[in-house]
Design a protein around this motif. Structure first.
Motif, PDB file in Angstrom:
ATOM      1  N   VAL A   1       0.853  -1.188   0.000  1.00  0.00           N
ATOM      2  CA  VAL A   1       0.000   0.000   0.000  1.00  0.00           C
ATOM      3  C   VAL A   1       0.887   1.235   0.000  1.00  0.00           C
ATOM      4  O   VAL A   1       1.981   1.233   0.572  1.00  0.00           O
ATOM      5  N   THR A   2       0.443   2.282  -0.685  1.00  0.00           N
ATOM      6  CA  THR A   2       1.114   3.573  -0.645  1.00  0.00           C
ATOM      7  C   THR A   2       0.094   4.660  -0.910  1.00  0.00           C
ATOM      8  O   THR A   2      -0.953   4.422  -1.521  1.00  0.00           O
ATOM      9  N   TYR A   3       0.378   5.847  -0.431  1.00  0.00           N
ATOM     10  CA  TYR A   3      -0.408   7.023  -0.796  1.00  0.00           C
ATOM     11  C   TYR A   3       0.130   7.582  -2.113  1.00  0.00           C
ATOM     12  O   TYR A   3       1.338   7.508  -2.386  1.00  0.00           O
ATOM     13  N   THR A   4      -0.755   8.152  -2.920  1.00  0.00           N
ATOM     14  CA  THR A   4      -0.287   8.936  -4.055  1.00  0.00           C
ATOM     15  C   THR A   4       0.380  10.194  -3.500  1.00  0.00           C
ATOM     16  O   THR A   4       0.186  10.575  -2.345  1.00  0.00           O
ATOM     17  N   LEU A   5       1.163  10.850  -4.336  1.00  0.00           N
ATOM     18  CA  LEU A   5       1.958  11.985  -3.892  1.00  0.00           C
ATOM     19  C   LEU A   5       1.082  13.125  -3.382  1.00  0.00           C
ATOM     20  O   LEU A   5       1.506  13.893  -2.512  1.00  0.00           O
ATOM     21  N   ASP A   6      -0.133  13.244  -3.909  1.00  0.00           N
ATOM     22  CA  ASP A   6      -1.021  14.319  -3.466  1.00  0.00           C
ATOM     23  C   ASP A   6      -1.821  13.955  -2.221  1.00  0.00           C
ATOM     24  O   ASP A   6      -2.562  14.781  -1.688  1.00  0.00           O
ATOM     25  N   GLY A   7      -1.699  12.712  -1.751  1.00  0.00           N
ATOM     26  CA  GLY A   7      -2.392  12.289  -0.547  1.00  0.00           C
ATOM     27  C   GLY A   7      -3.871  12.026  -0.723  1.00  0.00           C
ATOM     28  O   GLY A   7      -4.573  11.753   0.253  1.00  0.00           O
ATOM     29  N   ARG A   8      -4.363  12.046  -1.955  1.00  0.00           N
ATOM     30  CA  ARG A   8      -5.792  11.887  -2.183  1.00  0.00           C
ATOM     31  C   ARG A   8      -6.246  10.441  -2.307  1.00  0.00           C
ATOM     32  O   ARG A   8      -7.428  10.138  -2.161  1.00  0.00           O
ATOM     33  N   THR A   9      -5.280   9.553  -2.602  1.00  0.00           N
ATOM     34  CA  THR A   9      -5.637   8.176  -2.918  1.00  0.00           C
ATOM     35  C   THR A   9      -4.664   7.211  -2.248  1.00  0.00           C
ATOM     36  O   THR A   9      -3.469   7.478  -2.177  1.00  0.00           O
ATOM     37  N   LEU A  10      -5.201   6.091  -1.790  1.00  0.00           N
ATOM     38  CA  LEU A  10      -4.379   4.961  -1.363  1.00  0.00           C
ATOM     39  C   LEU A  10      -4.356   3.955  -2.492  1.00  0.00           C
ATOM     40  O   LEU A  10      -5.406   3.617  -3.067  1.00  0.00           O
ATOM     41  N   LEU A  11      -3.160   3.467  -2.834  1.00  0.00           N
ATOM     42  CA  LEU A  11      -3.016   2.459  -3.873  1.00  0.00           C
ATOM     43  C   LEU A  11      -2.640   1.131  -3.226  1.00  0.00           C
ATOM     44  O   LEU A  11      -1.691   1.065  -2.448  1.00  0.00           O
ATOM     45  N   TYR A  12      -3.387   0.083  -3.556  1.00  0.00           N
ATOM     46  CA  TYR A  12      -3.179  -1.236  -2.972  1.00  0.00           C
ATOM     47  C   TYR A  12      -2.650  -2.201  -4.038  1.00  0.00           C
ATOM     48  O   TYR A  12      -3.250  -2.339  -5.105  1.00  0.00           O
ATOM     49  N   GLY A  13      -1.524  -2.877  -3.731  1.00  0.00           N
ATOM     50  CA  GLY A  13      -0.929  -3.817  -4.677  1.00  0.00           C
ATOM     51  C   GLY A  13      -1.005  -5.247  -4.186  1.00  0.00           C
ATOM     52  O   GLY A  13      -1.263  -5.520  -3.005  1.00  0.00           O
ATOM     53  N   SER A  14      -0.747  -6.173  -5.105  1.00  0.00           N
ATOM     54  CA  SER A  14      -0.835  -7.598  -4.806  1.00  0.00           C
ATOM     55  C   SER A  14       0.290  -8.337  -5.496  1.00  0.00           C
ATOM     56  O   SER A  14       0.836  -7.876  -6.506  1.00  0.00           O
ATOM     57  N   GLU A  15       0.649  -9.479  -4.942  1.00  0.00           N
ATOM     58  CA  GLU A  15       1.595 -10.351  -5.624  1.00  0.00           C
ATOM     59  C   GLU A  15       0.911 -11.016  -6.817  1.00  0.00           C
ATOM     60  O   GLU A  15      -0.310 -11.036  -6.929  1.00  0.00           O
ATOM     61  N   GLY A  16       1.735 -11.594  -7.713  1.00  0.00           N
ATOM     62  CA  GLY A  16       1.212 -12.293  -8.874  1.00  0.00           C
ATOM     63  C   GLY A  16       1.642 -11.627 -10.163  1.00  0.00           C
ATOM     64  O   GLY A  16       1.816 -10.405 -10.228  1.00  0.00           O
ATOM     65  N   LYS A  17       1.851 -12.407 -11.195  1.00  0.00           N
ATOM     66  CA  LYS A  17       2.238 -11.879 -12.498  1.00  0.00           C
ATOM     67  C   LYS A  17       1.109 -11.036 -13.081  1.00  0.00           C
ATOM     68  O   LYS A  17      -0.043 -11.431 -13.073  1.00  0.00           O
ATOM     69  N   GLY A  18       1.436  -9.859 -13.580  1.00  0.00           N
ATOM     70  CA  GLY A  18       0.428  -8.973 -14.142  1.00  0.00           C
ATOM     71  C   GLY A  18      -0.559  -8.481 -13.101  1.00  0.00           C
ATOM     72  O   GLY A  18      -1.731  -8.266 -13.406  1.00  0.00           O
ATOM     73  N   SER A  19      -0.090  -8.262 -11.884  1.00  0.00           N
ATOM     74  CA  SER A  19      -0.995  -7.857 -10.811  1.00  0.00           C
ATOM     75  C   SER A  19      -1.463  -6.415 -11.007  1.00  0.00           C
ATOM     76  O   SER A  19      -0.784  -5.591 -11.626  1.00  0.00           O
TER      77      SER A  19
END
Length: 336
Positions: A255-273
């Motif tokens: 997980v990370t915030y976008t640089l502007d702090g408006r959005t949380l981005l959630y990532g996952s393992e796996g090819k082409g995630s």
């Protein structure tokens, strides 16, 4: 208090080499959302176990990631507009990685990489953190990193979450425990000549797989496989605010915030995630009112699932056990 809701989404040796495979990212407009705020799909076939995610400060719209475990000392810069890798860094000056789990960007312009995982249940007597300058140019590079030895004051721990506070530059690690874990604080200044002892300063009520500070340093978002918790930082004494609406993912690891702090981005393992966005209600420029969906009684909403701490829906808990149990069964052990 900030609340969260799900929004629509689109789509060997420790060394590092940078390969340019796409166009350089374009900085976000001053009054517009950060590139990547709509989410993106990681297209690089080399990235099969994306386990950490961090928004670049030097290159708005670029996101740093890495593979889990002992893939090698490689960091990948992903263009948030396209999902293409625009640079691959190879780290030198450090030993062979063991279980790389997290990445964060500090206010000093450096990238911090957490080789902090321990799938043997907290048996390694030390782990490592690597620090390197974030490149000014996104091109093929080998970058020399500084290696820090890390121990915990109360004994070995397994962890997957490491965060650098965006104002103070202090490093924190969150233990990965099935019933929750501790939040550990580094010494004010990391030492290259001795052991850096992290001390437990608070409890985190989640089986944490990653965490991130908001750009202003006032919020801490902690995610797990099927849920998350939001905390106000409260001058280093985190105060639980409520549940995060975390999108369903095959193996939610970052997980990370976008640089502007408006959005949380959630990532996952796996090819082409796929990295999926969640709008931060109440943040400047968002449409949310900042009330309602961030309370502990709120539902996941829009496909998100809230399962935090020891509480949560029975069905989701059973699903978590099945998915994680199968992952443990088929995942090869890693030893130092």
């Amino acid at each position: 208090m900030r609340a969260y809701k799900t929004v629509s989404r689109v789509g060997g040796a420790l060394a590092a080499v940078v390969l340019v495979t796409g166009a350089a990212a374009v900085p976000a407009a001053a009054d517009g959302p950060s590139p990547g705020s709509d989410g993106f799909t990681i297209k690089d076939p080399r990235i099969t176990e994306s386990s950490g995610l961090a928004a670049s400060r030097a290159h708005p719209g670029v996101y740093w990631t890495h593979n889990d475990s002992d893939d090698g000392a490689y960091l990948y810069a992903i263009d948030g507009r396209t999902g293409e890798t625009v640079a691959t860094l190879t780290l030198t000056g450090i030993g062979a990685p063991r279980d790389v789990e997290a990445i964060s960007v500090g206010p000093d312009g450096n990238l911090y990489v957490g080789d902090i995982g321990d799938n043997l249940g907290g048996t390694w007597d030390h782990v490592w953190i690597y620090r390197l300058p974030e490149p000014k140019e996104l091109r093929d590079q080998t970058v020399r990193a500084t290696q820090y030895v890390v121990k915990y004051a109360d004994g070995a721990r397994n962890a997957e979450s490491m965060m650098v506070h965006p104002k103070t530059g202090r490093v924190y690690i969150i233990e990965k425990g099935e019933d929750g874990g501790g939040l550990y604080e580094a010494p004010k200044t990391l030492s290259t000549t001795g052991t850096n002892t992290f001390r437990r300063i608070a409890d985190i009520d989640l089986w944490a797989t990653d965490a991130a500070f908001s750009p202003d340093g006032r919020q801490l978002a902690v995610r797990g496989y099927f849920g998350g918790v939001s905390y106000s930082w409260n001058d280093g004494k985190p105060k639980r605010q409520g549940q995060l609406s975390v999108p369903m993912q095959p193996q939610g690891e970052s997980v990370t915030y976008t640089l502007d702090g408006r959005t949380l981005l959630y990532g996952s393992e796996g090819k082409g995630s796929t990295v999926r966005p969640v709008e931060v209600e109440g943040a400047p420029g968002t449409t949310g009112s900042g009330s309602g969906s961030g309370s502990d009684s709120g539902s996941g909403g829009d496909g998100g699932v809230d399962v935090t701490g020891k509480a949560g829906a029975v069905g989701a808990a059973v699903l978590l056990i099945v998915v994680v149990g199968l992952g443990r069964l088929f995942r090869r052990p890693r030893r130092g």
